[in-house]
Every structure is written in C-alpha cells, then in structure tokens.
Motif scaffolding. Structure first.
Motif, PDB file in Angstrom:
ATOM      1  N   ALA A 263       0.800  -1.221   0.000  1.00  0.00           N
ATOM      2  CA  ALA A 263       0.000   0.000   0.000  1.00  0.00           C
ATOM      3  C   ALA A 263       0.831   1.268   0.000  1.00  0.00           C
TER       4      ALA A 263
ATOM      5  N   SER B 119      -8.748  -7.609   4.080  1.00  0.00           N
ATOM      6  CA  SER B 119      -8.613  -6.155   4.016  1.00  0.00           C
ATOM      7  C   SER B 119      -8.085  -5.547   5.315  1.00  0.00           C
TER       8      SER B 119
ATOM      9  N   TYR C  46      -9.128  -1.366   5.107  1.00  0.00           N
ATOM     10  CA  TYR C  46      -9.269  -0.418   4.003  1.00  0.00           C
ATOM     11  C   TYR C  46     -10.662  -0.478   3.368  1.00  0.00           C
TER      12      TYR C  46
ATOM     13  N   ASP D 121     -12.793   2.285   6.021  1.00  0.00           N
ATOM     14  CA  ASP D 121     -11.677   3.150   6.405  1.00  0.00           C
ATOM     15  C   ASP D 121     -12.015   4.165   7.489  1.00  0.00           C
TER      16      ASP D 121
ATOM     17  N   PHE E  97      -8.582   4.310   8.925  1.00  0.00           N
ATOM     18  CA  PHE E  97      -7.553   3.508   8.258  1.00  0.00           C
ATOM     19  C   PHE E  97      -6.358   4.368   7.823  1.00  0.00           C
TER      20      PHE E  97
ATOM     21  N   SER F  24      -2.551   3.889   5.861  1.00  0.00           N
ATOM     22  CA  SER F  24      -1.702   2.990   5.075  1.00  0.00           C
ATOM     23  C   SER F  24      -0.220   3.264   5.253  1.00  0.00           C
TER      24      SER F  24
ATOM     25  N   GLY G 246      -3.739   8.047   5.136  1.00  0.00           N
ATOM     26  CA  GLY G 246      -4.505   6.970   4.523  1.00  0.00           C
ATOM     27  C   GLY G 246      -5.718   7.544   3.821  1.00  0.00           C
ATOM     28  N   THR G 247      -6.617   6.678   3.386  1.00  0.00           N
ATOM     29  CA  THR G 247      -7.795   7.144   2.670  1.00  0.00           C
ATOM     30  C   THR G 247      -8.746   7.928   3.573  1.00  0.00           C
TER      31      THR G 247
ATOM     32  N   SER H 233      -7.392  12.159   1.034  1.00  0.00           N
ATOM     33  CA  SER H 233      -6.878  10.791   0.967  1.00  0.00           C
ATOM     34  C   SER H 233      -5.490  10.767   0.340  1.00  0.00           C
TER      35      SER H 233
ATOM     36  N   ASN I 268      -1.869   7.894   0.069  1.00  0.00           N
ATOM     37  CA  ASN I 268      -1.402   6.526   0.283  1.00  0.00           C
ATOM     38  C   ASN I 268      -0.111   6.445   1.083  1.00  0.00           C
TER      39      ASN I 268
END
Length: 340
Positions: free
Chosen positions: A179, A225, A245, A248, A276, A278, A292-293, A313, A315
């Motif tokens: 991710a 997930s 994810y 999230d 969430f 990442s 993260g998102t 969002s 990554n």
C-alpha cells in the motif's frame, strides 16, 4: 460572584493558545494533482530532491522541494504498477513493480533510461515493499510462497538481487500490504515486517545474528482487508498503523506503539488516528505523521494521542533522508508538502 485570579486566567489562555497554534500550524499543501497514476512509491532524498512511482508505469521527480514535478512513463513498462521506489540522488533510483511480472529496474541518469535488474513472470511472485540500510544494502519483501515470506537482498545498490536463504515463516492467510512500501522497514541492526489478513504480526530479523522473531500485534485482523500496513521507527519507540481499508472510518485497533527497548511490548493509543492509515513516518523526536484514505493524522507524544490534520486521501508519506522535507502522495497523481 467569585473573583477570578488574572494571573491564572492569563496563564490558562496562553496554554490553550499554544495548543491551538500547534494543531493548526500543521498544513498539507497540494502541489500536483489530476495525473493518470495512483502513487504508492515515494522516496525523499533531501530538501530539494524526491522521486515518486505509481501505476501505468509512471515515475516523477522534483528538484525544488516538491513544488514542481517532471513526469515520465517508463518505456516498455506502461502497464507496470511501481509500488515502491528507493532513490539515492537526483540521478540514481531503484523501482519495484508489484503484480506480474515482478520487476526491479534501476536508473543512473535521472530516469531517462532504466535497466532491468530482476524479472519474474511467475504469478506467485508479488512484491510488497523495498527498503535499504544504506546506498548499497537493501531488501525487497514479497508475499508468501510455500508458507515463507519471499525476500530478496542486494549488496551492490540494486545491481543484482539474490533470494535470502533464511526466510521468515508465514501463517495461513497471512500476507503483507503493498500500500505504501512501508510494511518493511530496516534499521542499522534489524529488519521489520508487519503483516495482516488472518493474522497481524510484527516479524523481526536480526541482520547480524540471522535470527527471526515473531510477535502478535493488537491490530484488527481476520479479513483480507485488515491488518498492519506500515511501521515507522523513531529514536525511542516504533509505531504501527493499519486498519480495514474496506471500512476506512473504523477507528478500533488501528494503531500500536512499542518501546525500542525492552521489546516487544505493544501499547494501544489513548486516542488513535481517525481511521484507516496505510503509512506512518517518523518526523522528529516524538512526532510521527500518518496518512490513509481517511485523512492524515499527527502525534506529538510518540503515538499516545493522535490529531487529525487533513481530510484528503493519501497513500504514502515520507521524510527526507537528509533534511526536513516531508511529502505525501496518493491516487490521481496527488502530491503534497507537509508543513509544521
């Protein structure tokens, strides 16, 4: 009516003002967007130079601290998903492709041309992350094959790669997430892997003793997930983030901290990230940034409490190896600078 002590009132107001300034002084400033690539690879060399890598074979570079970017599509690899990148200078970098074929490419001329250094067409090979101890010694982590996590090693700056002979065990249904390229981190003495799926663990390798150790994480798991997505190592503690994810906004059991010594002993934050995450990155002292998102969060106390600072969002986030520049990147070619 009770008399108020002016000194106490003034002191209280000053403290509240400082806290408010601290929270709102942290800004994420978008510098690039609307590009045909989802970015998960990010390597910041210094306060001027950084590289990103993403889907559809795209890479981009900056030499002005992330303000402007030069985009290129790697010729012959327009369908590759370059999930991680390691840059050593404005000229030299290594990129890793997840999916089939599993690829490692290297450039020594700023991305004008790339040379293939590793190639596997077998669909069992899926690369998750890459990290280097120094400019010569690095590792690539892949999903399990025959109940063992796959691991490649280079000792010549990515020119040649060999399979590690002593591979770590993988449990049934356990894997790592490609991710942000940060489910694998390396310090001067240890290699750290965090996993998810049916199990969520931290797997540690003593580089000089050639010994693997395993510890269960207090991170949500049991679904494909869910699990730990990223680990960052500070001076006094490490931090692990993740979550689900597919959900999230879920905030339960998505982060943990551990002291560098003694180890392992995991703690749950008093107030965790807002959903969430990442990726997590050590900024300085007890300050860590995660993203993260669900948005981006910051902690100033080594992961005990987190504050949401941005809704957008992303990554991945990364700090300069040599310097203070901190960048974030995400889907749609989104790139931003973190200021504090």
């Amino acid at each position: 009516m009770t008399n108020r002590n002016p000194l106490i009132f003034s002191t209280l107001f000053f403290i509240i003002s400082l806290f408010t300034f601290d929270v709102y002084a942290q800004n994420i400033i978008l510098t690039d967007n609307n590009k045909p690539s989802n970015i998960r690879g990010l390597s910041v060399v210094d306060d001027k130079t950084a590289w990103i890598s993403g889907s559809k074979g795209y890479i981009a570079t900056t030499n002005d601290g992330g303000k402007t970017w030069i985009w290129e599509q790697v010729k012959g690899h327009e369908k590759s998903d370059f999930r991680d990148i390691e840059a050593f200078s404005d000229k030299e970098a290594v990129i890793m492709s997840s999916g089939t074929p599993a690829l490692v490419l290297k450039t020594t001329n700023g991305g004008k041309t790339w040379e293939e250094k590793y190639h596997k067409t077998d669909s069992a090979y899926f690369f998750d992350a890459m990290d280097f101890i120094n400019n010569q010694h690095g590792y690539i982590l892949g999903d399990p094959i025959n109940s063992k996590f796959f691991l490649l090693e280079t000792k010549d700056g990515g020119e040649t790669w060999t399979k590690v002979s002593n591979l770590p065990d993988a449990l049934t249904g356990e894997a790592c997430f490609a991710a942000s390229g940060t489910c694998l981190r390396i310090s001067s003495k240890n290699l750290f892997i965090v996993s998810g799926g049916k199990n969520s663990r931290m797997i540690t390798f003593s580089i000089y003793n050639n010994i693997w150790s395993y510890a269960d994480l207090p991170i949500i798991h049991n679904k494909a997930s869910q699990g730990a997505f990223s680990i960052a190592i500070g001076r006094r503690q490490g931090i692990i983030v993740g979550g689900d994810y597919e959900n999230d906004r879920k905030t339960d059991s998505i982060a943990a901290t551990y002291p560098i010594r003694p180890f392992p002993f995991f703690n749950i934050p008093q107030k965790g990230p807002s959903g969430f995450q990442s990726c997590v990155e050590h900024i300085k002292g007890d300050v860590f940034l995660s993203t993260g998102t669900s948005g981006s969060n910051i902690t100033h106390d080594g992961g005990k409490t987190w504050t949401k600072i941005d809704e957008a969002s992303f990554n991945v986030c990364s700090k300069a190896k040599r310097g203070k520049l901190v960048l974030l990147a995400g889907n749609g070619g989104k790139i931003a600078i973190f200021k504090m």
